[in-house]
Design an enzyme around this catalytic site. Structure first.
Site, mmCIF file in Angstrom:
data_model
loop_
_atom_site.group_PDB
_atom_site.id
_atom_site.type_symbol
_atom_site.label_atom_id
_atom_site.label_comp_id
_atom_site.label_asym_id
_atom_site.label_seq_id
_atom_site.Cartn_x
_atom_site.Cartn_y
_atom_site.Cartn_z
ATOM 1 N N HIS A 42 1.604 4.528 -2.875
ATOM 2 C CA HIS A 42 1.766 5.983 -2.791
ATOM 3 C C HIS A 42 3.013 6.433 -3.555
ATOM 4 C CE1 HIS A 42 -1.545 6.737 -0.171
ATOM 5 N NE2 HIS A 42 -1.060 6.020 0.824
ATOM 6 N N HIS B 209 0.834 -1.207 0.000
ATOM 7 C CA HIS B 209 0.000 0.000 0.000
ATOM 8 C C HIS B 209 0.867 1.255 0.000
ATOM 9 C CE1 HIS B 209 -3.330 2.697 1.096
ATOM 10 N NE2 HIS B 209 -2.455 3.256 1.915
ATOM 11 N N GLU B 210 1.902 1.277 0.846
ATOM 12 C CA GLU B 210 2.790 2.441 0.882
ATOM 13 C C GLU B 210 3.545 2.584 -0.440
ATOM 14 O OE1 GLU B 210 2.338 4.538 3.085
ATOM 15 O OE2 GLU B 210 1.113 3.236 4.363
#
Length: 235
Positions: free
Chosen positions: A108, A104-105
């Site tokens: 980004h 998920h990071e």
């Protein structure tokens, strides 16, 4: 004695209670979901750090440094200094949940690379949203207690609304990062198909915390409008 009693029986206080319940429920759900799938070791044996390195490399991102930071679920991506910061529980763990959080990071970081405009918009809103939320109540109190000015009250309410704007812009940024994470993991050797399903559950639970935060901020804004929005300058 009248003011304390009026405050105690203020029906808008139920909005505060609803917000607390929403936030508490979302926090409990994400933590319980993460703990559940943090017990499932990935078949690949990859750690959160391994997964992050693989994903960044696969996305052609070579200028982002992976750091290990203290805390639990304090993971974040910092676009200003190009760092992907993984909490110890994520960085060293080989669980399905840890790989999902790391991915998920990385989502980004991919957003940053492709200049995903909602992410840039959120970064631009942060300073004014923080300033607005910190000044809102003092401005409203000055408007009510000292100046008796509806204009000041409205300015305070508008300032607090910037916090809600930030929360709303955050939603597509977080949802998109999770979607990118799932797509990347689905076509990678890091997780098998059934493990990707588990990651979806972890990231969905995490997304609900942002929805709860937006709803809670909306309820707080609604309360301010009900309490002070109808005030009128009698001078």
């Amino acid at each position: 004695m009248y003011f304390p009693m009026m405050w105690w029986w203020d029906p808008t206080f139920y909005l505060v209670i609803i917000g607390l319940v929403l936030s508490g429920a979302a926090s409990w759900y994400v933590n319980s979901t993460f703990r559940k799938y943090d017990q499932v070791t990935s078949r690949s044996g990859a750690s959160g750090t391994d997964a992050a390195a693989y994903i960044l490399r696969s996305a052609g991102i070579h200028d982002v440094q992976i750091n290990r930071i203290a805390g639990n679920l304090t993971d974040n991506y910092n676009g200003r200094d190009k760092t992907l910061n993984l909490s110890q529980s994520t960085a060293d763990s080989t669980s399905v949940a840890a790989i999902g959080v790391a991915a998920h990071e990385c989502g980004h970081a991919v957003q940053d690379k492709v200049r995903y405009w909602p992410m840039a918009l959120r970064a631009g809103i942060v300073p004014i949203a923080n300033l607005g939320s910190s000044l809102a109540l003092p401005i409203i109190l000055v408007g009510v207690l000292l100046a008796h000015s509806q204009l000041l009250i409205n300015i305070g309410i508008a300032a607090f609304s910037l916090a809600l704007l930030f929360q709303l812009v955050t939603l597509p940024v977080e949802f998109n990062a999770s979607r990118r994470a799932v797509n990347i993991l689905s076509s990678s050797p890091l997780l098998s198909g059934d493990e990707v399903v588990m990651v979806k559950k972890v990231l969905t639970a995490a997304a609900l915390t942002y929805v709860a935060a937006a709803l809670t901020t909306f309820l707080q804004l609604l309360r301010l409008i009900i309490l002070f929005g109808g005030n009128r300058d009698n001078n």
